[in-house]
Design an enzyme around this catalytic site. Structure first.
Site, mmCIF file in Angstrom:
data_model
loop_
_atom_site.group_PDB
_atom_site.id
_atom_site.type_symbol
_atom_site.label_atom_id
_atom_site.label_comp_id
_atom_site.label_asym_id
_atom_site.label_seq_id
_atom_site.Cartn_x
_atom_site.Cartn_y
_atom_site.Cartn_z
ATOM 1 C CB CYS A 139 8.395 37.570 -38.971
ATOM 2 S SG CYS A 139 9.160 37.198 -40.360
ATOM 3 C CG ASP A 161 12.792 44.104 -41.256
ATOM 4 O OD1 ASP A 161 13.198 43.397 -42.313
ATOM 5 O OD2 ASP A 161 12.099 43.591 -40.640
ATOM 6 C CG HIS A 172 13.088 40.275 -40.360
ATOM 7 N ND1 HIS A 172 12.110 41.096 -40.275
ATOM 8 C CD2 HIS A 172 13.035 39.156 -40.344
ATOM 9 C CE1 HIS A 172 11.101 40.203 -40.276
ATOM 10 N NE2 HIS A 172 11.681 39.029 -40.409
#
Length: 250
Positions: free
Chosen positions: A130, A188, A219
């Protein structure tokens, strides 16, 4: 392979940075510089349980793994944000408050420290998830980084993290000289198809040595907490990262 861990506080231009170090227990005093180090960058929540377990997994496969507190200057040492609305809001505020240049100096402080460790080789890798995927991409611009694995890296395509003009990560992509591994989830929402396409075309234009992997995942599919977790993709992701680092760092 059994592992051990310790903490180290490093001086940076923006304050003391706590780092968590995980490494194999098996050390041969007669054979120094045995293990390749990896800087592992966390999500906005800093060193949560899933991030600690990620570091332990990588260390258990023969690497020295350093997990820095990515927002050390904005929080007390040891701060871990929750996977909830309050934690997300605080982490996103910290992300905007900290510049990319401060992350650059953090990375250099870690690299300098790694040179002092007798059990580390001089071949360094970076890895992240991330926000940490974007920070690993950023770290790859440092010539000391030989290989980098980025999982669903946010903010590269959008430039949300503040920086001086012309110093954003996308613009500086040609500075990446090591091998790069980019891993994405097609579902995502944080990195939409057009964002991934922009990163891909930039890497191609810059002539970076990279591999590109898109999976049917959302995600944070590597995070082993919560409903987004995909155990099959997580296993595949670790195999890919370990394969890259074993090949490029040893």
């Amino acid at each position: 392979m059994q592992i051990q861990s310790h903490e180290v506080d490093l001086s940076t231009p923006t304050g003391v940075m706590r780092c968590y170090v995980y490494r194999p227990k098996e050390l041969d005093a007669a054979a120094p510089k045995q293990y390749a180090p990896i800087i592992l960058y966390s999500e906005i929540f800093q060193q949560t349980g899933p991030i600690r377990r990620s570091a332990q997994i990588m260390a258990g496969h023969g690497f020295v793994v350093v997990v820095p507190e990515v927002f050390h200057e904005l929080n007390p040492i040891g701060t871990v944000l929750g996977y909830d609305n309050a934690g997300r809001d605080k982490g996103n505020a910290d992300k905007v408050a900290k510049t990319l240049e401060a992350h650059d100096s953090d990375a250099q402080a870690i690299l300098d420290h790694l040179q002092t460790l007798p059990y580390c080789t001089g071949r360094v890798g970076a890895m992240g998830f991330c926000l940490g995927g974007g920070l690993a991409y950023r770290a790859a611009m440092n010539p000391a980084i030989r290989a980098t694995s980025c999982f669903y890296a946010t903010d590269i395509h959008s430039g949300m993290v503040p920086s001086n003009t012309g110093n954003d990560s996308l613009t500086r992509t040609p500075e990446i000289k090591g091998e790069l591994q980019m891993v994405w989830g097609k579902q995502d929402p944080h990195i939409p198809p057009e964002g991934r396409a922009l990163v891909y075309s930039t890497l191609v234009k810059a002539g970076v040595n990279f591999t590109w992997h898109e999976f049917n995942g959302v995600h944070a599919f590597m995070r082993d907490e919560g409903e987004r977790y995909d155990a099959e993709l997580q296993l595949l992701g670790y195999q890919m990262a370990i394969g890259l680092f074993r090949r490029a760092l040893y």
